[in-house]
Write a protein that holds these residues in place. Structure first.
Motif, PDB file in Angstrom:
ATOM      1  N   ASP A  62       1.424   2.068   9.046  1.00  0.00           N
ATOM      2  CA  ASP A  62       2.777   1.618   9.381  1.00  0.00           C
ATOM      3  C   ASP A  62       2.816   0.131   9.740  1.00  0.00           C
ATOM      4  OD1 ASP A  62       3.959   4.078   8.952  1.00  0.00           O
ATOM      5  OD2 ASP A  62       3.682   4.749  11.009  1.00  0.00           O
ATOM      6  N   HIS A  63       1.658  -0.421  10.131  1.00  0.00           N
ATOM      7  CA  HIS A  63       1.584  -1.833  10.527  1.00  0.00           C
ATOM      8  C   HIS A  63       0.965  -2.723   9.449  1.00  0.00           C
ATOM      9  CE1 HIS A  63       1.973   0.118  14.490  1.00  0.00           C
ATOM     10  NE2 HIS A  63       2.418  -1.028  14.928  1.00  0.00           N
TER      11      HIS A  63
ATOM     12  N   ILE B 210       1.482  -3.604   6.220  1.00  0.00           N
ATOM     13  CA  ILE B 210       2.238  -4.568   5.410  1.00  0.00           C
ATOM     14  C   ILE B 210       2.700  -5.747   6.261  1.00  0.00           C
ATOM     15  CG2 ILE B 210       4.341  -4.923   4.070  1.00  0.00           C
ATOM     16  CD1 ILE B 210       4.027  -2.089   3.002  1.00  0.00           C
ATOM     17  N   ALA B 211       3.307  -5.447   7.409  1.00  0.00           N
ATOM     18  CA  ALA B 211       3.878  -6.515   8.243  1.00  0.00           C
ATOM     19  C   ALA B 211       2.805  -7.370   8.903  1.00  0.00           C
ATOM     20  CB  ALA B 211       4.795  -5.910   9.302  1.00  0.00           C
TER      21      ALA B 211
ATOM     22  N   ARG C  65      14.629 -13.192   8.016  1.00  0.00           N
ATOM     23  CA  ARG C  65      14.987 -12.177   7.022  1.00  0.00           C
ATOM     24  C   ARG C  65      16.503 -12.001   7.063  1.00  0.00           C
ATOM     25  NH1 ARG C  65      11.996  -6.482   7.259  1.00  0.00           N
ATOM     26  NH2 ARG C  65      13.135  -6.400   9.235  1.00  0.00           N
TER      27      ARG C  65
ATOM     28  N   ASP D 204      -1.044  -7.531   5.390  1.00  0.00           N
ATOM     29  CA  ASP D 204      -0.718  -8.073   4.071  1.00  0.00           C
ATOM     30  C   ASP D 204       0.012  -9.412   4.188  1.00  0.00           C
ATOM     31  OD1 ASP D 204      -1.884  -5.822   3.099  1.00  0.00           O
ATOM     32  OD2 ASP D 204      -0.058  -4.880   2.361  1.00  0.00           O
ATOM     33  N   SER D 205       0.893  -9.521   5.171  1.00  0.00           N
ATOM     34  CA  SER D 205       1.612 -10.791   5.351  1.00  0.00           C
ATOM     35  C   SER D 205       0.655 -11.913   5.756  1.00  0.00           C
ATOM     36  CB  SER D 205       2.723 -10.645   6.391  1.00  0.00           C
ATOM     37  OG  SER D 205       2.190 -10.437   7.684  1.00  0.00           O
TER      38      SER D 205
ATOM     39  N   ASP E 138      10.821 -12.574   3.645  1.00  0.00           N
ATOM     40  CA  ASP E 138      10.568 -11.176   3.972  1.00  0.00           C
ATOM     41  C   ASP E 138       9.053 -10.986   3.953  1.00  0.00           C
ATOM     42  OD1 ASP E 138      10.207  -8.450   4.110  1.00  0.00           O
ATOM     43  OD2 ASP E 138      11.871  -7.973   2.773  1.00  0.00           O
TER      44      ASP E 138
ATOM     45  N   SER F  96       7.209  -8.555   4.059  1.00  0.00           N
ATOM     46  CA  SER F  96       6.680  -7.406   3.328  1.00  0.00           C
ATOM     47  C   SER F  96       6.548  -7.686   1.833  1.00  0.00           C
ATOM     48  CB  SER F  96       7.580  -6.184   3.543  1.00  0.00           C
ATOM     49  OG  SER F  96       8.843  -6.380   2.932  1.00  0.00           O
ATOM     50  N   GLN F  97       7.015  -8.857   1.386  1.00  0.00           N
ATOM     51  CA  GLN F  97       7.038  -9.174  -0.036  1.00  0.00           C
ATOM     52  C   GLN F  97       5.937 -10.168  -0.416  1.00  0.00           C
ATOM     53  OE1 GLN F  97       9.276  -7.564  -2.057  1.00  0.00           O
ATOM     54  NE2 GLN F  97       9.873  -6.477  -0.198  1.00  0.00           N
TER      55      GLN F  97
END
Length: 331
Positions: A76-77, A79-80, A3, A83-84, A38, A40-41
């Protein structure tokens, strides 16, 4: 994958990190290609033209990145860590069908119920096991890793192959001790030495050196990708040569206290104990209350796949502790 804003800056970060652990060699510069990304995207934040090219050029995916904060919740966890994972699976299934390898955690198994009368205090947890009920897992990190593992387990059935690696407590290099000085193990060791008190607990404490983990993961992945035999999906990276937790603090001039008394002492600790104070919510969690019943982890799958040279890196945890104490400047 880095990143960063440019590939040059990304390569600089990789070099800086490798130099920190005395691992950088100039010859690596021609073997590393930086991909600005990234997690998170969508599509992992990779530029569309590069993403499309990689989908048809890459044949193996390793997922080692994760967010780890023992004090925060699942959201809090998510997305990273979750989702990733979905985005990595989409990538693996687009264009060339890819092998997929992901690093998970044994922490999801560290919330066992109190054993029934006659049951062993520390049961054996086999590599084939998977928790079907995430509600038994406490903490956002463990819950997110549970969800992520579930996704990859199912994805492997639709891809050429792959594996999940479940490391235990990863520690520094088995030879030099080199490793982070601000992770959970280091912060606990250094912080308790300064604090002067430790929780008097006797659960089996393990240390699994990072060089063992790296070599074992590579050897297992190479065999899965190059041999036609059917292989298991899960591999534990765990040091079965443990010692009682309280023995960490032998000859360190610190005072033992029952767990709850130690917790009360920690609540009133001055802010100068910067290593321990941020971990206070973690030390108050059920994670520690269940420690007396933590399982021992089977490593049969791993043992069958790795070389003797790699196995020899797994020193007794007590021997490794002395290596790390020297590295941290604790005599």
């Amino acid at each position: 994958m880095v990143r960063e804003t440019t590939e040059a800056r990304g390569l600089g970060r990789i070099i800086e990190n490798l130099r920190r652990y005395n691992l950088w060699k100039f010859s690596y510069s021609t073997r590393v290609a930086v991909v600005i990304s990234d997690l998170s995207q969508e599509k992992l934040g990779i530029a569309p033209d590069i993403y499309n090219a990689l989908c048809n050029a890459i044949d193996v995916v390793f997922m080692n990145a994760a967010m780890m904060n023992f004090n925060t919740n699942y959201e809090d966890h998510r997305i990273a860590n979750v989702d990733s994972t979905k985005e990595f699976v989409k990538f693996a299934m687009t264009g060339v069908q890819k092998y997929i390898f992901q690093t998970f955690s044994l922490s999801v198994f560290l919330f066992p119920p109190e054993p029934k009368t006659g049951d062993p205090q520390h049961r054996m947890c086999y590599e084939s096991e998977f928790f079907d009920d995430p509600c038994t897992v406490e903490g956002g990190y463990g819950q997110s890793k549970w969800a992520s593992e579930k996704i990859v387990m199912e994805a492997i059935d639709h891809l050429p192959g792959g594996a999940i690696f479940r490391p235990a407590r990863i520690s520094g290099c088995s030879v030099t001790g080199s490793g982070p000085k601000n992770d959970l193990f280091a912060s606990t060791l250094i912080g308790i030495r300064k604090f002067g008190y430790y929780p008097d607990m006797g659960f089996p404490f393990d240390l699994t050196p990072v060089d063992f983990c790296a070599k074992a993961m590579v050897e297992i992945a190479v065999r899965i990708c190059n041999e036609t035999n059917g292989f298991p999906k899960a591999y534990h990276l765990f040091n079965s040569k443990t010692f009682p937790f309280r023995d960490i603090f032998k000859d360190m001039n610190v005072i033992p206290l029952p767990l709850n008394d130690w917790r009360e002492k920690l609540k009133t600790a001055p802010e100068e104990y910067k290593e321990l104070i941020p971990l206070t919510p973690f030390f108050m969690s059920q994670f520690w209350d269940r420690a007396a019943y933590w399982p021992i982890f089977d490593t049969s799958n791993t043992d069958k796949m790795i070389s003797k040279e790699t196995k020899d890196l797994m020193l007794h945890s007590a021997e490794l502790l002395e290596v790390y104490k020297r590295y941290f400047g604790i005599s």
